[in-house]
Scaffold this motif. Structure first.
Motif: not given
Length: 275
Positions: A69-76, A96-100, A106-111, A231-237
């Motif tokens: 997932d583009v929003g995962a800490p590992a992705a950033t 970069l493909l990101s998630a609307r 956002g952190a990955t986009e900023e990186a 837990e991360f997916l729950v937060e995203v959803f």
């Protein structure tokens, strides 16, 4: 950018065997570029930075899609480090493909932006192909879908449109450098309505059962998904599926000069996937 310049350009396509990467490779070739497919089968691994330089060396541009997932800490961390290495090797043009609407992305986009690259971010809505190739297909094949989307409506986008947008962005010289492009399908559908369209096209009775995100995460953990990932997916959803994305944009038309493919077209062409 001239035709000859395009023909001489080499584009690294990460995730080249995946849902978007495989289509991006096709669209980029059709636009006149050379494609360097990057996947584990070809020696590229997002989790192994020692594989990056050989993939990037002597290329001109790259398409970045992170495998989880583009929003995962590992992705950033991964996208930022990959982008810096790319720039250091002279590969400045990165898409970069990101998630609307995903705040975590956002952190990955900023990186990416901080890397010094000539960047473009394509922020895509929920893929139509998630129903036919992604994590939901087995459920649909077996009679329905249980998902934490309630009755929220989403402008599902065909991944072929994402691929065509990426190719067009790369073909447009500096036009989209330093810009984010938000792309959606042409109309809003709830997940219930999407399942109903699949049901009608396949002649099978399919059901949609909405559940709370927390219950969905507990079910994922029960099926063996690591607790932190669940837990991360729950937060995203809980964020993505709160109605914030219940609107269409004209991003596809602005870039491609045509309307995006409709969900009904995707369903007609993908009926065999749910047999």
């Amino acid at each position: 950018m001239t035709e000859n310049t395009q023909r001489d350009m080499t584009v690294v396509v990460t995730g080249a065997s995946g849902r978007t990467g495989s289509r991006v490779a096709e669209s980029v070739r059709a636009a006149g570029f050379e494609v360097r497919a990057a996947s584990r089968a070809r020696g590229f691994d997002w989790e192994d930075p020692t594989t990056w330089a050989d993939t990037l060396r002597d290329a001109d541009a790259a398409y970045l899609v992170y495998p989880s997932d583009v929003g995962a800490p590992a992705a950033t961390e991964g996208v930022g480090a990959f982008a810096r290495e790319a720039v250091g090797l002279g590969v400045r043009r990165l898409v970069l493909l990101s998630a609307r609407g995903e705040e975590q992305a956002g952190a990955t986009e900023e990186a990416l932006k901080a890397s010094g690259a000539d960047w473009t971010v394509v922020q895509a809505s929920w893929f139509s192909q998630n129903f036919s190739e992604g994590p939901l297909v087995e459920e649909v094949r077996h009679g329905g879908l249980t998902f934490p989307a309630g009755e929220v409506r989403e402008p599902f986008i065909d991944v072929r449109d994402i691929a065509d947008v990426v190719a067009a962005v790369l073909s447009s010289g500096e036009r989209y450098v330093g810009r984010s492009v938000e792309v959606t399908g042409p109309r809003l559908l709830s997940f219930r309505e999407a399942v109903a369209e699949i049901s009608e096209a396949t002649g099978r009775k399919l059901t949609y059962t909405p559940v709370p995100a927390r219950a969905y995460g507990e079910a994922l953990a029960g099926f063996g998904v690591p607790v932190e990932e669940a837990e991360f997916l729950v937060e995203v959803f809980e964020g993505l599926l709160d109605g914030r994305n219940a609107r269409v944009t004209d991003g596809v038309r602005q870039v491609l000069g045509r309307e995006p493919r409709d969900f009904a077209e995707f369903v007609r062409e993908s009926a065999a996937a749910w047999s």
